[in-house]
Design a protein around this motif. Structure first.
Motif, PDB file in Angstrom:
ATOM      1  N   VAL A  55       0.791  -1.305   0.120  1.00 37.53           N
ATOM      2  CA  VAL A  55      -0.094   0.027  -0.082  1.00 37.53           C
ATOM      3  C   VAL A  55       1.054   1.034   0.098  1.00 37.53           C
ATOM      4  CG1 VAL A  55      -1.783   1.256   1.178  1.00 37.53           C
ATOM      5  CG2 VAL A  55      -2.102  -1.296   1.182  1.00 37.53           C
ATOM      6  N   GLN A  57       0.538   4.982   0.267  1.00 38.75           N
ATOM      7  CA  GLN A  57      -0.303   6.001   0.581  1.00 38.75           C
ATOM      8  C   GLN A  57      -0.096   7.216  -0.492  1.00 38.75           C
ATOM      9  OE1 GLN A  57      -3.157   5.934   2.731  1.00 38.75           O
ATOM     10  NE2 GLN A  57      -2.660   4.061   4.057  1.00 38.75           N
ATOM     11  N   GLY A  60      -1.074   6.720  -3.780  1.00 34.56           N
ATOM     12  CA  GLY A  60      -2.721   6.299  -4.066  1.00 34.56           C
ATOM     13  C   GLY A  60      -2.608   4.955  -4.766  1.00 34.56           C
ATOM     14  N   ILE A  62      -2.280   0.494  -4.671  1.00 40.03           N
ATOM     15  CA  ILE A  62      -2.134  -0.606  -3.908  1.00 40.03           C
ATOM     16  C   ILE A  62      -1.965  -1.733  -4.884  1.00 40.03           C
ATOM     17  CG2 ILE A  62      -3.759  -2.337  -2.456  1.00 40.03           C
ATOM     18  CD1 ILE A  62      -5.321   0.159  -1.789  1.00 40.03           C
ATOM     19  N   GLU A 110     -10.513   1.205  -9.724  1.00 42.05           N
ATOM     20  CA  GLU A 110     -10.374   2.483  -8.946  1.00 42.05           C
ATOM     21  C   GLU A 110     -11.306   2.635  -7.748  1.00 42.05           C
ATOM     22  OE1 GLU A 110      -7.877   4.769 -10.066  1.00 42.05           O
ATOM     23  OE2 GLU A 110      -7.564   3.376 -11.816  1.00 42.05           O
ATOM     24  N   ARG A 122      -9.785   9.378  -0.086  1.00 38.98           N
ATOM     25  CA  ARG A 122      -8.697   9.124  -0.630  1.00 38.98           C
ATOM     26  C   ARG A 122      -8.861   8.142  -1.619  1.00 38.98           C
ATOM     27  NH1 ARG A 122      -4.078  10.032   3.256  1.00 38.98           N
ATOM     28  NH2 ARG A 122      -2.813   9.431   1.748  1.00 38.98           N
ATOM     29  N   HIS A 123      -8.153   8.552  -2.789  1.00 38.57           N
ATOM     30  CA  HIS A 123      -8.251   7.843  -4.165  1.00 38.57           C
ATOM     31  C   HIS A 123      -7.347   6.683  -4.297  1.00 38.57           C
ATOM     32  CE1 HIS A 123      -9.566   6.698  -8.187  1.00 38.57           C
ATOM     33  NE2 HIS A 123      -8.179   6.995  -8.421  1.00 38.57           N
ATOM     34  N   PHE A 124      -7.596   5.629  -4.617  1.00 39.94           N
ATOM     35  CA  PHE A 124      -6.598   4.379  -4.720  1.00 39.94           C
ATOM     36  C   PHE A 124      -6.938   3.679  -6.064  1.00 39.94           C
ATOM     37  CE2 PHE A 124      -6.272   5.059  -0.272  1.00 39.94           C
ATOM     38  CZ  PHE A 124      -5.108   4.750  -0.085  1.00 39.94           C
ATOM     39  N   THR A 125      -5.782   3.231  -6.449  1.00 36.16           N
ATOM     40  CA  THR A 125      -5.880   2.375  -7.723  1.00 36.16           C
ATOM     41  C   THR A 125      -5.397   1.053  -7.311  1.00 36.16           C
ATOM     42  OG1 THR A 125      -5.356   3.909  -9.508  1.00 36.16           O
ATOM     43  CG2 THR A 125      -4.784   1.698 -10.128  1.00 36.16           C
ATOM     44  N   ILE A 126      -6.049  -0.200  -7.370  1.00 37.27           N
ATOM     45  CA  ILE A 126      -5.835  -1.362  -6.638  1.00 37.27           C
ATOM     46  C   ILE A 126      -5.633  -2.280  -8.138  1.00 37.27           C
ATOM     47  CG2 ILE A 126      -6.569  -3.433  -5.502  1.00 37.27           C
ATOM     48  CD1 ILE A 126      -8.587  -1.756  -4.218  1.00 37.27           C
TER      49      ILE A 126
END
Length: 613
Positions: A55, A57, A60, A62, A110, A122-126
């Protein structure tokens, strides 16, 4: 009080129903101190194997870390386009939209992590990626010709330090076995070493350096090899014990076993010789440390009779005694290989059972005129070619131990003697083998020990000069008592007198046999119990690992007429209930080996050492 219980039950039930919801779409109800986001993913094709995600942070991002190859042995890659993920969320947060379902993590998904506490988003791309392994270690080392060698692997204590591979010299066979070592390493790592043989094994005789390189090429671990001799246990103690080999005897066996005929064994040097009562020229020769078929052949020129019994004397000569009876085969013979197994044997003894004065003591006690039945088993004390020596056997029908004194390879002036143990249990059978400890007064009053060889399951020790016999009670808690004791041997080792016995159990026409080993230095009725060392059958009652396990097709330390491998057929049913036990000694004197043959069904071998490991 009842209401309190009711509320508790309802609360637990409510939590259970909540847990049935998809946890990835719920606001976290964990501890308020929980502030860490962790994510794990798994392939749809492998739901039970999870992989950690990194992760980031700040960016953003993962990233689920999937091994480059998901198999430890085959170059198989997982399908990153069909994956599931789950998360442990900080207190009061949830993903929008949820992360349940099957995802293509090559393209990535997303998601927004929303806090119900302060409203932050909080925006994350997995996504997922293949990651090559950074593991570079030796996991196991074995010697092809000595599978149970004791080998210690020590990892480096710090970065840049050396590891070590230590082979303990627990057998005189270790030097030759070092030439072919199998080294197992971390999955997909590679080895660099000048000691690698063409077949991929390693020659450790030069104590080479072994370097393991990780799959990603970033980690290199170097091991130094060495051979070490462990410390010894005190006199009167037993050290490290291990199994050498073991196998069932199948109908299509490559060794040359044939039904009914393989009844007795002898040890000559590094060879384990197995007799053939149907054709003496077809004796089987195995390497006694590995169980592998040897190129050595036993020359039997001159022998035309059936040989049930073979043994070895104290000078290392192979000895064979043809089966003898008073009606059709009246002459008792002793054959000795004076010049090695490759040379023709010499007949050093031949006398008529019904007529020669040498056997007068036997005829005096034998009230059945045609009941001479000798040569089923045999034991030798001393050098039968030089000095005073003695051969022992039994007259099976008349239940007598018969001793034949020899001087310089010839019958001595003393006649063959027939012993009547004073107070002993006299029952004997085809597999009874009197083990001689000394020849006694005038070399005609031996001390010896024998097992009945039948269902009586008794062991009797007879002191020299016709002292009062001692019956050793078999340990009922460790013995099967519904079949027989088939085969027995003794050896003096590290201040102890060891006895090995073959104990059989019959159930539903399946005969299972185990090896029982004890110290009987001071024979008493309880010696077999109080002197217990090991029983090869200890452990799981089906196919589990024994306390000192068997090997090959005998994982439980047994021989058996029931195939351990489905679809295979054991050689035969052993209708005569025959078999043998023999001890051998390593050249350095630091270990002894015990072998148990069950006719038609199996062979297992163990090593008992002085090593304190």
């Amino acid at each position: 009080m009842k209401m309190h219980y009711l509320i508790t039950i309802l609360l637990v039930s409510g939590l259970a129903f909540t847990a049935c919801e998809d946890p990835d779409d719920l606001v976290s109800t964990g501890s308020e101190n929980m502030q860490t986001l962790t994510v794990k993913g798994h392939l749809v094709s492998e739901p039970k194997v999870e992989y950690d995600a990194v992760v980031n942070q700040a960016d953003g991002l993962i990233t689920v870390q999937v091994p480059y190859y998901i198999s430890d042995t085959d170059p198989i890659q997982g399908d990153l386009t069909a994956m599931k993920v789950r998360a442990s969320l900080p207190y009061g947060t949830r993903f929008e939209p949820g992360i349940s379902g099957i995802h293509d993590l090559v393209a990535g998904i997303e998601r927004t992590l929303v806090s119900a506490v302060d409203g932050t988003r909080r925006h994350f791309t997995i996504r997922a990626e293949y990651v090559k392994s950074d593991k570079a270690s030796v996991s196991r080392v074995t010697l092809a010709d000595m599978p149970n060698a004791v080998i210690l692997i020590k990892e480096p204590e710090r970065a840049g330090a050396l590891g070590s591979i230590t082979v303990y010299k627990t057998s005189s066979n270790i030097d030759g076995a070092l030439k072919s070592a199998v080294i197992e390493i971390s999955p997909w790592a590679t080895i660099e070493s000048a000691a690698m043989n063409q077949d991929g094994s390693f020659d450790l005789t030069t104590l080479p350096q072994i370097e393991v390189i990780s799959q990603d090429g970033k980690v290199r671990t170097t091991y130094m090899t060495r051979v070490d001799t462990p410390a010894f246990v005190p006199t009167g103690k037993i050290g490290y014990i291990t199994n050498l080999f073991g196998f069932q005897i199948m109908q299509d066996n490559p060794y040359g076993f044939v039904p009914v005929n393989n009844r007795s064994m002898a040890i000559i040097g590094d060879n384990l010789i197995i007799g053939n009562s149907g054709d003496a020229s077809k004796m089987i020769v195995l390497n006694r440390f590995t169980g592998k078929l040897s190129d050595v052949k036993v020359n039997t020129t001159g022998i035309t009779r059936s040989i049930h019994a073979i043994t070895s004397d104290d000078a290392g000569h192979l000895i064979a005694v043809p089966y003898t009876n008073a009606t059709s085969l009246p002459d008792f013979e002793i054959w000795v290989w004076k010049e090695g197994l490759g040379k023709a044997p010499t007949r050093i003894f031949s006398k008529s059972l019904p007529n020669d004065t040498y056997f007068e003591p036997l005829r005096k006690v034998n009230t059945w005129a045609a009941a001479y039945d000798i040569g089923r088993m045999v034991y030798a004390f001393g050098d039968v070619t030089s000095g005073n020596a003695m051969i022992s056997t039994t007259c099976a029908q008349r239940l007598r131990a018969v001793f034949l004194p020899l001087t310089d390879g010839k019958p001595s002036t003393a006649q063959a003697i027939v012993d009547f143990p004073d107070g002993g249990f006299e029952a004997m059978f085809y597999t009874t083998k009197p083990i001689i400890f000394s020849m006694g007064k005038d070399n005609i009053s031996p001390s010896y020990l024998y097992g009945t060889g039948n269902q009586h399951l008794k062991v009797t020790y007879v002191p020299e000069n016709h002292g009062k016999a001692v019956v050793l009670d078999t340990p009922k808690s460790r013995f099967w008592t519904n079949d027989r004791t088939t085969g027995i041997d003794c050896i003096d080792f590290n201040g102890l007198r060891l006895i090995a016995m073959q104990n059989g159990g019959m159930s539903d026409n399946v005969r299972n046999c185990r090896m029982y080993v004890a110290d009987i230095t001071n024979p008493t009725p309880t010696s077999l119990t109080s002197g217990f060392i090991f029983d090869s059958r200890e452990g799981d009652l089906s196919f589990g690992t024994a306390e000192i396990p068997g090997a090959g097709f005998s994982p439980t330390g047994m021989t058996s007429s029931a195939p351990f491998q489905p679809g295979t057929v054991v050689l035969g049913s052993n209708p005569n209930g025959s078999g043998d036990i023999v001890f051998g000694r390593s050249a350095d004197g630091n270990s002894v080996q015990a072998y148990m043959l069950t006719t038609d069904q199996g062979l297992i071998a163990y090593e008992i050492t002085r090593y304190d490991i």
